[in-house]
Design an enzyme around this catalytic site. Structure first.
Site, PDB file in Angstrom:
ATOM      1  N   SER A  44       5.598   6.375  -4.189  1.00  0.00           N
ATOM      2  CA  SER A  44       6.867   7.304  -4.106  1.00  0.00           C
ATOM      3  C   SER A  44       6.917   6.181  -2.999  1.00  0.00           C
ATOM      4  O   SER A  44       6.617   5.677  -1.424  1.00  0.00           O
ATOM      5  CB  SER A  44       6.787   8.194  -3.967  1.00  0.00           C
ATOM      6  OG  SER A  44       5.478   9.091  -2.783  1.00  0.00           O
ATOM      7  N   GLY A  45       8.985   7.271  -2.372  1.00  0.00           N
ATOM      8  CA  GLY A  45       8.957   7.067  -0.905  1.00  0.00           C
ATOM      9  C   GLY A  45       9.587   5.500  -0.577  1.00  0.00           C
ATOM     10  O   GLY A  45       9.693   4.549  -1.678  1.00  0.00           O
ATOM     11  N   THR A  71       1.022  -1.156   0.245  1.00  0.00           N
ATOM     12  CA  THR A  71      -0.090  -0.026   0.015  1.00  0.00           C
ATOM     13  C   THR A  71       0.931   1.752   0.318  1.00  0.00           C
ATOM     14  O   THR A  71       2.008   1.178   0.513  1.00  0.00           O
ATOM     15  CB  THR A  71      -1.334  -0.326   1.558  1.00  0.00           C
ATOM     16  OG1 THR A  71       0.102   0.044   2.237  1.00  0.00           O
ATOM     17  CG2 THR A  71      -1.871  -1.308   1.412  1.00  0.00           C
ATOM     18  N   GLY A  72       0.075   2.613  -0.348  1.00  0.00           N
ATOM     19  CA  GLY A  72       0.830   3.645  -0.039  1.00  0.00           C
ATOM     20  C   GLY A  72       2.479   3.191  -1.312  1.00  0.00           C
ATOM     21  O   GLY A  72       3.135   3.415  -0.936  1.00  0.00           O
ATOM     22  N   ALA A  73       2.325   2.919  -2.471  1.00  0.00           N
ATOM     23  CA  ALA A  73       3.875   2.548  -2.894  1.00  0.00           C
ATOM     24  C   ALA A  73       4.185   3.073  -4.879  1.00  0.00           C
ATOM     25  O   ALA A  73       4.679   2.573  -5.067  1.00  0.00           O
ATOM     26  CB  ALA A  73       3.668   1.121  -3.874  1.00  0.00           C
ATOM     27  N   TYR A 133       0.987  11.842  14.924  1.00  0.00           N
ATOM     28  CA  TYR A 133       1.898  10.714  14.208  1.00  0.00           C
ATOM     29  C   TYR A 133       2.428   9.848  15.340  1.00  0.00           C
ATOM     30  O   TYR A 133       2.144   8.698  15.010  1.00  0.00           O
ATOM     31  CB  TYR A 133       3.146  11.282  13.134  1.00  0.00           C
ATOM     32  CG  TYR A 133       3.918  10.064  13.198  1.00  0.00           C
ATOM     33  CD1 TYR A 133       3.627   9.762  12.004  1.00  0.00           C
ATOM     34  CD2 TYR A 133       4.894  10.183  13.649  1.00  0.00           C
ATOM     35  CE1 TYR A 133       4.420   9.310  10.995  1.00  0.00           C
ATOM     36  CE2 TYR A 133       5.844   9.144  12.542  1.00  0.00           C
ATOM     37  CZ  TYR A 133       5.741   8.495  11.554  1.00  0.00           C
ATOM     38  OH  TYR A 133       6.364   7.472  10.559  1.00  0.00           O
TER      39      TYR A 133
END
Length: 217
Positions: A21-22, A17-19, A171
Site C-alpha cells: 500500500s501507500g 519492502t512494504g509494497a 518516529y
C-alpha cells in the site's frame, strides 16, 4: 548492433519492502511501468499477492512476492535468505517499510516496535543483502526517511522508550536513525559502484499511521 532496451529500467531488479500500500506500492507500480523486474515484500500474504497482481497489470510482467513481518529480526533474516535464494541479482533495494504508533508496543524480540520496524529492519536487511548488491553493481540502496528526522534526537539512554514514550518522538528518532545509517553506509561504500541515498517522500495521503496496536488483543 547493440540491443537497446525500450524501457529505462529493463533488465533491472528492484526490491521494494512494504509494497502492499501507500508509497511502497506506488513506487513498485511506477518502476513496473518503466520495465523493472519487481520483488516486493508484505506482512499479509493476501494483500501482498493482491499488490503483485496490480503491479503485473500495470506492466510488471515479473513480480516476485516475499511475505515477512519485518518487525521481527528472525523474520528479516529468513526473508534475506529467501531473497538470496531466489534473486540472482539485486540492482536496487528500496527500504520503504515503516509505521507510526501512538502507543508503545514491543516486538517478539522485546524491542520497541517503531525503532524495530523503521530502523533495525532496513539496517539488518541491507547488511544481509549488501554482498548481492555489490555483485549486481551498479546498484543502489534507497531508504525512505522523512523531514521528521530534523525533529529527531537519538536518546541512547532510552532508545526503546521504556522510561518515556511518545509516538512522534519515537518516529522522529527512527527517521533520524535512517538518515544516520544512510550517511555511514554511503561513507563505507565510497569508491564502490553501490550508492546509498535517503529521501523525504513528501506529504502524501495514505493509510500510514492508521494501525495502532492499542486495539490489538
Amino acid at each position: 548492433m547493440e540491443h537497446v532496451h525500450s524501457t529505462p529500467m529493463a533488465g533491472t531488479t528492484v526490491l521494494v519492502t512494504g509494497a502492499t500500500s501507500g508509497i511502497g506500492k506506488a513506487t513498485a507500480l511506477g518502476l513496473a511501468t518503466m520495465g523493472a523486474h519487481l520483488a516486493i515484500t508484505g506482512r499479509n500474504p493476501q494483500r501482498t499477492e493482491s499488490a503483485a497482481r496490480e503491479i503485473r497489470a500495470a506492466g510488471g510482467e515479473q513480480v516476485d512476492v516475499f511475505v515477512a513481518d519485518l518487525s521481527s529480526q528472525a523474520e528479516v533474516r529468513r526473508l534475506a535468505t529467501e531473497i538470496l535464494q531466489q534473486l540472482p541479482r539485486i540492482n536496487v533495494l528500496v527500504n520503504n517499510v515503516g509505521g507510526y504508533w501512538d502507543s508503545r508496543h514491543v516486538t517478539a524480540d522485546g524491542l520497541e516496535h517503531t525503532f524495530a520496524l523503521n530502523h533495525l529492519a532496513p539496517f539488518l536487511l541491507t547488511n544481509l543483502l549488501l554482498e548481492r548488491l555489490k555483485q549486481s553493481a551498479p546498484a543502489r540502496v534507497v531508504t525512505v526517511a522523512s523531514h521528521a528526522q530534523a525533529m529527531g534526537r537519538m536518546d541512547f539512554d532510552d532508545l526503546q522508550g521504556e522510561r518515556s514514550y511518545s509516538g512522534a518522538r519515537a518516529y522522529n528518532q527512527s527517521k533520524l536513525a535512517n538518515v544516520m545509517f544512510t550517511y555511514e553506509l554511503a561513507r563505507r561504500l565510497r569508491g564502490t559502484p553501490v550508492t546509498a541515498n535517503a529521501l523525504h517522500p513528501g506529504v502524501v495521503r495514505t493509510s500510514f499511521g492508521a494501525e495502532d496496536p492499542a486495539g490489538r488483543s
